[in-house]
Design a protein around this motif. Structure first.
Motif, mmCIF file in Angstrom:
data_model
loop_
_atom_site.group_PDB
_atom_site.id
_atom_site.type_symbol
_atom_site.label_atom_id
_atom_site.label_comp_id
_atom_site.label_asym_id
_atom_site.label_seq_id
_atom_site.Cartn_x
_atom_site.Cartn_y
_atom_site.Cartn_z
ATOM 1 N N ARG A 623 77.749 -39.448 20.148
ATOM 2 C CA ARG A 623 78.982 -39.321 21.276
ATOM 3 C C ARG A 623 80.015 -38.777 20.583
ATOM 4 O O ARG A 623 80.964 -37.714 20.916
ATOM 5 C CB ARG A 623 79.101 -40.669 22.065
ATOM 6 C CG ARG A 623 78.105 -41.028 23.029
ATOM 7 C CD ARG A 623 78.996 -42.217 23.844
ATOM 8 N NE ARG A 623 79.164 -43.349 23.149
ATOM 9 C CZ ARG A 623 80.146 -44.278 23.489
ATOM 10 N NH1 ARG A 623 81.019 -44.187 24.645
ATOM 11 N NH2 ARG A 623 80.339 -45.377 22.831
ATOM 12 N N ARG A 624 80.449 -39.274 19.492
ATOM 13 C CA ARG A 624 81.408 -38.653 18.715
ATOM 14 C C ARG A 624 81.215 -37.162 18.213
ATOM 15 O O ARG A 624 81.956 -36.459 18.293
ATOM 16 C CB ARG A 624 81.763 -39.578 17.353
ATOM 17 C CG ARG A 624 82.842 -39.365 16.557
ATOM 18 C CD ARG A 624 83.049 -40.030 15.289
ATOM 19 N NE ARG A 624 83.146 -41.661 15.868
ATOM 20 C CZ ARG A 624 82.434 -42.363 15.399
ATOM 21 N NH1 ARG A 624 81.181 -42.021 14.743
ATOM 22 N NH2 ARG A 624 82.407 -43.608 15.872
ATOM 23 N N GLU A 627 81.699 -34.980 21.440
ATOM 24 C CA GLU A 627 82.748 -34.828 22.006
ATOM 25 C C GLU A 627 83.802 -34.063 20.920
ATOM 26 O O GLU A 627 84.644 -33.281 21.228
ATOM 27 C CB GLU A 627 83.725 -36.159 22.038
ATOM 28 C CG GLU A 627 83.133 -37.196 23.213
ATOM 29 C CD GLU A 627 83.879 -37.976 23.276
ATOM 30 O OE1 GLU A 627 84.915 -38.542 22.628
ATOM 31 O OE2 GLU A 627 83.447 -39.028 24.343
ATOM 32 N N ASN A 628 83.323 -33.862 19.713
ATOM 33 C CA ASN A 628 84.121 -33.219 18.824
ATOM 34 C C ASN A 628 83.521 -31.759 18.468
ATOM 35 O O ASN A 628 83.914 -30.926 17.715
ATOM 36 C CB ASN A 628 84.374 -33.870 17.383
ATOM 37 C CG ASN A 628 85.128 -35.144 17.360
ATOM 38 O OD1 ASN A 628 86.098 -35.120 18.008
ATOM 39 N ND2 ASN A 628 84.610 -36.059 16.570
ATOM 40 N N ARG A 635 80.194 -27.952 25.410
ATOM 41 C CA ARG A 635 81.333 -27.884 26.058
ATOM 42 C C ARG A 635 81.080 -27.844 27.740
ATOM 43 O O ARG A 635 81.781 -28.187 28.659
ATOM 44 C CB ARG A 635 82.395 -26.915 25.722
ATOM 45 C CG ARG A 635 83.006 -27.110 24.151
ATOM 46 C CD ARG A 635 83.747 -26.145 23.644
ATOM 47 N NE ARG A 635 84.755 -25.653 24.572
ATOM 48 C CZ ARG A 635 85.860 -24.531 24.243
ATOM 49 N NH1 ARG A 635 85.564 -23.918 23.068
ATOM 50 N NH2 ARG A 635 86.886 -24.364 24.887
ATOM 51 N N LEU A 638 79.903 -31.114 28.906
ATOM 52 C CA LEU A 638 80.798 -31.884 29.173
ATOM 53 C C LEU A 638 82.046 -31.494 30.170
ATOM 54 O O LEU A 638 82.825 -32.335 30.527
ATOM 55 C CB LEU A 638 81.644 -32.131 27.586
ATOM 56 C CG LEU A 638 80.673 -32.853 26.512
ATOM 57 C CD1 LEU A 638 81.738 -32.992 25.376
ATOM 58 C CD2 LEU A 638 80.439 -34.402 27.104
ATOM 59 N N GLN A 642 84.122 -34.953 32.140
ATOM 60 C CA GLN A 642 85.545 -35.188 31.690
ATOM 61 C C GLN A 642 86.283 -34.061 31.243
ATOM 62 O O GLN A 642 85.852 -32.878 30.721
ATOM 63 C CB GLN A 642 85.740 -36.181 30.392
ATOM 64 C CG GLN A 642 85.067 -35.529 29.309
ATOM 65 C CD GLN A 642 84.993 -36.738 27.961
ATOM 66 O OE1 GLN A 642 84.866 -37.854 28.251
ATOM 67 N NE2 GLN A 642 84.868 -36.298 26.903
ATOM 68 N N ARG A 644 88.556 -31.260 28.870
ATOM 69 C CA ARG A 644 88.395 -31.244 27.445
ATOM 70 C C ARG A 644 90.044 -31.385 26.702
ATOM 71 O O ARG A 644 90.936 -30.331 27.278
ATOM 72 C CB ARG A 644 88.100 -29.979 26.833
ATOM 73 C CG ARG A 644 87.739 -29.684 25.599
ATOM 74 C CD ARG A 644 87.175 -28.367 25.050
ATOM 75 N NE ARG A 644 86.966 -28.238 23.568
ATOM 76 C CZ ARG A 644 87.891 -27.556 22.844
ATOM 77 N NH1 ARG A 644 88.803 -27.021 23.340
ATOM 78 N NH2 ARG A 644 87.514 -27.347 21.631
ATOM 79 N N ARG A 649 89.507 -37.761 21.349
ATOM 80 C CA ARG A 649 88.193 -37.193 21.214
ATOM 81 C C ARG A 649 87.493 -38.127 20.142
ATOM 82 O O ARG A 649 88.052 -38.128 19.053
ATOM 83 C CB ARG A 649 88.153 -35.845 20.958
ATOM 84 C CG ARG A 649 88.615 -34.809 21.910
ATOM 85 C CD ARG A 649 88.501 -33.511 21.644
ATOM 86 N NE ARG A 649 88.938 -33.051 20.611
ATOM 87 C CZ ARG A 649 88.597 -32.129 19.704
ATOM 88 N NH1 ARG A 649 87.454 -31.390 20.169
ATOM 89 N NH2 ARG A 649 88.905 -31.809 18.411
#
Length: 830
Positions: A623-624, A627-628, A635, A638, A642, A644, A649
């Protein structure tokens, strides 16, 4: 100057207040209560307090000069606390005038302060100044005091029209002025020439950092600084930054100490130790640089921009360039004031100034003028504060005024976070450099709200980007939607099982599964409610939304509404007990074979995002990374779940921490649901069925139930307190589990006073004493009442004594715990 007659009448008029308050205010008055707008008179009042016991008249003259200076600085007393401060100081002057005048040694005030100044310089200042053996702290304070006394002396001479000052006093004043510049005030490091002998300056790490900062080879200084370099000696890298970008002198002095200490601390921790030790190692510079620019590099990566840290090839030039970048960032941060609460705004400022610094060091030449490129805001004194920080601070000030001390709606003004979010988007680069006054950021949020009816809205406004706090009761559901959804779905499942009296073996039955699957319909309705609340509560911030953000919120409402229609249609048509009218309306579905399978497919498709989220929950590293990641496909995936955002993050705990957290809540919620089912829900099902089967009820409150045929009111009254407890008793279970878990962890970690089981058993012996101390009354009247109760027990009939045996035993134990002498005295009294 010798009396108060020269002051304006408006200032000498004493306000009406009680004598006690006046005495108290004048006694507590000192230089510590000076308002922030009059900070320049604090040294004068400090000197007055120090010399008052020795020369009261000189102290009086210092306070009088401080009062005059305060009146010049703020004549209308508009500053915060200025009027009260002037009143207190004026009362002190009126009180001390006569007594100080009687203790004056010389005939006039001018001769009095002149004699004291000469005495102070000859007998105190010069005696302290003994070269390397001098106490630097006392000597610096003495020179500051001498400077204040000379300033007051000049004011007194001007008032009494004394034309000439003694030559020896003028020579002493010049010496004090020169030494004051040498013995400059400092926080930790005395970096001037007089502090070289101090112990802290003898550390090799400090010497290495100082020598690195003083390496200014290859830098082109402005012509205005050449004279300062010749007068004050060699200047360092931060002085060059001050000359080029217009930073404040005192800010440069503070950040010089800051940077030297950072480098020295990093240099000390190096392993293996560098050789030689008095030369700054590149590893220490890289460590400090990594920590300083971590957020800046992350910000550049988030916005898809290349950072402005351009390093040359040579080793010596590279270290100098790194120190310049670190010094520039610290100087920006040091003068940012409240803009420090907007870290990404500081990143934007540094990003542009770093490119200017690179142009200055590279010697880029302007095509128009043919001269070297200069910073956009110039190198004038306080240019950075006046031209960069002040416009941003004015925006913050405007927003703070619109809040009306926090009473205004949050959608009408912006706080630090809201303004800082403007720099989370690449739109911030539209401000340019130097920043345009008509940029979107500098437009007031008053433009967000239509000022008068029919007035057109202005395009482009500063406002809230990702979150708008709307004060409403629905925030309870919106903020804890997962918790409420879980409770409602669990309640529905328990009610279905209890109503149909389903055993554990019957759950796999087809009809039971169909009934239980109705929770997905409930979940769809709750999700629709959540999406509508998201759209409504964030609506005040629509002017800052991008088209993609608006599209996402609208599509969430549309998709949720579609699931609300699809799931009930498939469920009702496949349910055998559905009303015939609804089945006739859905007769077109008879052409599709396997309707139950279609309903299962719809449920599986509805649960797919939740299953994916549950899978990723147990893989925080994945997950980390997701998100990064800046991959477009990631992107895009995601984008639905949620927005950006820059902050937060990749902030996930480790897998072991997640497992402990999950097990804790599984045990807690399992205990709660088991208790709720067997103690709250199931016992009420049978009475509810009995009440619902009663027909032809005649209610006495016919006004409330005029035509009632069923007992819905009685059912609601029966279930309302139970449901209230069901939704609220989680905190009780949390208190129990957290206490048990904390006790177990504390016992294994040997925390607290009781660390072993033996110590725990020994504490039980002290329980009777603690009971007597805190629960048994100590007053004799209360003990008499207890004793009288024990006497009344003898009057109880024999038929009831067996019922009161425990009561009598309890009171006898309480009475026996009293001290014998007190008990005897009480009986005699009775």
């Amino acid at each position: 100057m010798s009396n108060l007659e020269s002051l304006p009448q408006s200032l000498t008029r004493r306000p009406s207040r009680s004598a006690a308050a006046t005495a108290f205010s004048t006694e507590v008055f000192d230089n510590e209560v000076v308002p922030s707008s009059l900070a320049s008179i604090s040294p004068i009042l400090r000197v007055a307090n120090e010399i008052e016991h020795e020369r009261p008249r000189v102290a009086y003259l210092c306070r009088f000069y401080a009062f005059e200076k305060a009146h010049r600085l703020d004549q209308s007393s508009s500053g915060r606390g200025v009027r009260q401060f002037k009143t207190l100081l004026l009362q002190r002057l009126e009180r001390d005038n006569a007594s100080s005048l009687a203790s004056r040694v010389k005939k006039t005030d001018a001769r009095e302060i002149e004699a004291y100044y000469q005495q102070y310089y000859e007998h105190y200042v010069r005696s302290l100044d003994q070269g390397e053996q001098a106490d630097r702290a006392q000597l610096g304070k003495a020179y500051q005091t001498a400077g204040v006394l000379f300033e007051v002396l000049c004011a007194v001479n001007k008032t009494e029209k004394v034309e000439e000052v003694a030559p020896e006093i003028i020579a002493a004043a010049r010496d004090v002025q020169e030494k004051t510049e040498i013995y400059a005030p400092y926080n930790i490091l005395p970096l001037d020439s007089a502090g070289a002998s101090q112990p802290i300056m003898q550390l090799e790490e400090i010497k290495a950092a100082v020598s690195a900062l003083w390496s200014t080879r290859g830098l082109n200084w402005p012509s205005s600084f050449e004279q300062q370099r010749q007068k004050a000696g060699d200047l360092d890298l931060l002085d060059w930054l001050r000359a080029m970008f217009g930073f404040q002198r005192d800010s440069v002095r503070n950040q010089r100490e800051h940077l030297i200490l950072l480098l020295a601390n990093s240099h000390t921790r190096l392993h293996p130790k560098p050789e030689p030790l008095n030369k700054l190692d590149d590893r220490a510079v890289d460590t400090v640089m990594k920590h300083l620019f971590k957020n800046y590099k992350t910000w550049c990566k988030f916005l898809g921009r290349k950072h402005g840290l351009r390093l040359p090839q040579g080793q010596q030039e590279m270290q100098q360039r790194k120190l310049l970048y670190m010094g520039l960032y610290l100087l920006i941060w040091g003068e940012a004031s409240n803009v420090r609460f907007m870290p990404e705004c500081l990143c934007y400022i540094f990003h542009n100034m770093a490119y200017e610094l690179h142009g200055l060091l590279a010697g880029n030449v302007s095509i128009v003028t043919g001269e070297n490129i200069k910073p956009s805001y110039g190198g004038d004194d306080e240019a950075f504060l006046r031209k960069v920080i002040t416009p941003i601070y004015r925006v913050i000030e405007k927003e703070a005024m619109k809040s009306r001390d926090g009473t205004a709606p949050h959608s009408t003004w912006c706080n630090y976070d809201d303004l800082n979010e403007y720099f989370w988007s690449s739109d911030c680069f539209s401000l340019g450099w130097p920043m345009r006054d008509d940029g979107e950021f500098f437009k007031s949020t008053s433009d967000m709200v239509q000022g008068r009816k029919g007035a057109p809205r202005k395009p482009g406004r500063t406002g809230k980007s990702h979150f708008v706090e709307t004060r409403t009761f629905w925030h309870i559901f919106r903020s804890f939607d997962r918790l409420w959804t879980f409770y409602l779905l669990a309640l529905q499942v328990m009610f279905i099982i209890a109503w149909q009296d389903i055993s554990a073996t019957d759950i796999t039955n087809k009809d039971v599964l169909y009934n239980l699957s109705s929770i997905f319909i409930t979940a769809a309705f709750l999700r629709l409610l959540q999406s509508i609340l998201d759209l409504i509560m964030n609506f005040p911030g629509y002017h800052r939304w991008r088209f993609s953000d608006v599209l996402r919120n609208i599509l969430k409402v549309v998709v949720s509404f579609a699931w609300v229609i699809i799931l009930p249609l498939f469920y009702v048509h496949s349910f055998k007990r559905a009303p015939e009218s609804i089945k006739d309306m859905l007769s077109f579905l008879n052409q599709v074979k396997g309707i139950p399978a279609l309903y299962k497919f719809a449920v599986a498709l509805y649960l797919l995002p939740n299953l994916l989220a549950a899978f990723l929950f147990f893989f925080p590293m994945l997950r980390r990374w997701i998100e990064n990641s800046d991959w477009h496909i990631v992107r895009f995936l995601l984008w639905w779940s949620q927005p950006r955002v820059y902050l937060g993050r990749g902030m996930h705990e480790s897998l072991f921490a997640l497992l402990k957290y999950t097990v804790f809540w599984i045990l807690l919620l399992a205990s709660k649901l088991i208790f709720s089912y067997f103690i709250q829900i199931k016992p009420l099902v049978k009475p509810t069925k009995a009440i619902m089967n009663i027909r032809h009820v005649d209610f006495s409150w016919h006004d409330f139930f005029p035509n009632a045929k069923d007992n819905y009111g009685a059912v609601i009254a029966l279930w309302a307190p139970v449901l209230f407890v069901y939704f609220m008793d989680t905190q009780i279970w949390y208190a129990i589990y957290s206490t048990v878990y904390g006790g177990v962890v504390g016992a294994f970690d040997r925390l607290g006073e009781i660390r072993t089981l033996g110590m725990l058993r020994s504490r039980f012996q002290s329980l009777p004493g603690a009971f007597n101390t805190y629960l048994v009354p100590t007053d004799k009247k209360q003990k008499r009442s207890i004793f009288s109760l024990s006497k009344r027990y003898d009057e109880i009939p024999a038929s009831r004594r067996s019922e009161a045996a425990k009561f009598a035993q309890l009171w006898n134990e309480v009475i026996s715990s009293f001290r014998e002498e007190d008990l005897i005295s009480d009986r005699k009294g009775l």
